[in-house]
Scaffold this motif. Structure first.
Motif, PDB file in Angstrom:
ATOM      1  N   THR A 140      17.318 -27.225-125.661  1.00 32.83           N
ATOM      2  CA  THR A 140      18.777 -27.152-125.624  1.00 32.83           C
ATOM      3  C   THR A 140      19.355 -26.532-126.892  1.00 32.83           C
ATOM      4  O   THR A 140      20.565 -26.421-127.028  1.00 32.83           O
ATOM      5  N   SER A 181      17.455 -22.529-125.538  1.00 26.94           N
ATOM      6  CA  SER A 181      18.286 -22.351-124.345  1.00 26.94           C
ATOM      7  C   SER A 181      18.220 -20.919-123.839  1.00 26.94           C
ATOM      8  O   SER A 181      18.187 -20.680-122.631  1.00 26.94           O
ATOM      9  N   HIS A 182      18.176 -19.961-124.745  1.00 27.44           N
ATOM     10  CA  HIS A 182      18.055 -18.562-124.337  1.00 27.44           C
ATOM     11  C   HIS A 182      16.688 -18.287-123.714  1.00 27.44           C
ATOM     12  O   HIS A 182      16.583 -17.577-122.711  1.00 27.44           O
ATOM     13  N   GLU A 215      21.651 -23.824-116.497  1.00 26.80           N
ATOM     14  CA  GLU A 215      21.533 -23.760-115.038  1.00 26.80           C
ATOM     15  C   GLU A 215      22.542 -22.781-114.440  1.00 26.80           C
ATOM     16  O   GLU A 215      22.218 -22.038-113.509  1.00 26.80           O
ATOM     17  N   HIS A 216      23.744 -22.762-114.974  1.00 28.44           N
ATOM     18  CA  HIS A 216      24.777 -21.852-114.470  1.00 28.44           C
ATOM     19  C   HIS A 216      24.384 -20.394-114.698  1.00 28.44           C
ATOM     20  O   HIS A 216      24.468 -19.564-113.791  1.00 28.44           O
ATOM     21  N   ILE A 217      23.928 -20.088-115.897  1.00 27.17           N
ATOM     22  CA  ILE A 217      23.551 -18.711-116.236  1.00 27.17           C
ATOM     23  C   ILE A 217      22.296 -18.286-115.478  1.00 27.17           C
ATOM     24  O   ILE A 217      22.220 -17.172-114.958  1.00 27.17           O
ATOM     25  N   SER A 270      25.072 -31.114-122.599  1.00 26.89           N
ATOM     26  CA  SER A 270      25.892 -30.233-121.760  1.00 26.89           C
ATOM     27  C   SER A 270      25.330 -28.812-121.704  1.00 26.89           C
ATOM     28  O   SER A 270      25.664 -28.038-120.808  1.00 26.89           O
ATOM     29  N   VAL A 271      24.474 -28.473-122.652  1.00 23.61           N
ATOM     30  CA  VAL A 271      23.840 -27.152-122.657  1.00 23.61           C
ATOM     31  C   VAL A 271      23.014 -26.945-121.391  1.00 23.61           C
ATOM     32  O   VAL A 271      22.914 -25.829-120.880  1.00 23.61           O
ATOM     33  N   GLU A 291      23.654 -27.804-118.344  1.00 17.77           N
ATOM     34  CA  GLU A 291      24.505 -27.284-117.267  1.00 17.77           C
ATOM     35  C   GLU A 291      24.769 -25.792-117.453  1.00 17.77           C
ATOM     36  O   GLU A 291      24.785 -25.030-116.481  1.00 17.77           O
ATOM     37  N   ARG A 292      24.959 -25.364-118.695  1.00 14.25           N
ATOM     38  CA  ARG A 292      25.205 -23.935-118.959  1.00 14.25           C
ATOM     39  C   ARG A 292      23.950 -23.113-118.685  1.00 14.25           C
ATOM     40  O   ARG A 292      24.028 -22.010-118.156  1.00 14.25           O
TER      41      ARG A 292
END
Length: 92
Positions: free
Chosen positions: A32, A37-38, A68-70, A62-63, A65-66
């Protein structure tokens, strides 16, 4: 030169064997954080099933969720754990 080793409990190895994976599996520590994350997004976009482990010392849940979205798909699993504390590793 110092060698680092990570010891995972047998319960974690059993849990990993019970997860359903569609593609190749990756256990990503620090998943995260900025770099993690990248890396998670790129791996997921290329068909990998990603299991994240992070102690959230420098990031936030919360990272996920981001990511998963990306990436356009769900993270296979997330475990909040500090792998530097050998006696306190509890991923299950």
């Amino acid at each position: 030169m110092t060698k680092f080793r990570t010891f995972l409990p047998l319960s974690f190895i059993f849990l990993m064997s019970q997860l359903s994976f569609a593609g190749p599996k990756v256990l990503l520590t620090g998943g995260t954080g900025y770099i993690g994350s990248h890396v998670a997004v790129v791996l997921m976009q290329n068909g990998y099933d990603v299991v994240l482990v992070d102690n959230l010392a420098n990031s936030d849940a919360s990272v996920i969720e981001r990511i998963e979205h990306i990436a356009g798909k769900k993270v296979t699993a997330f475990y909040q754990s500090d792998l530097t504390e050998k006696g306190k590793i509890d991923l299950c």
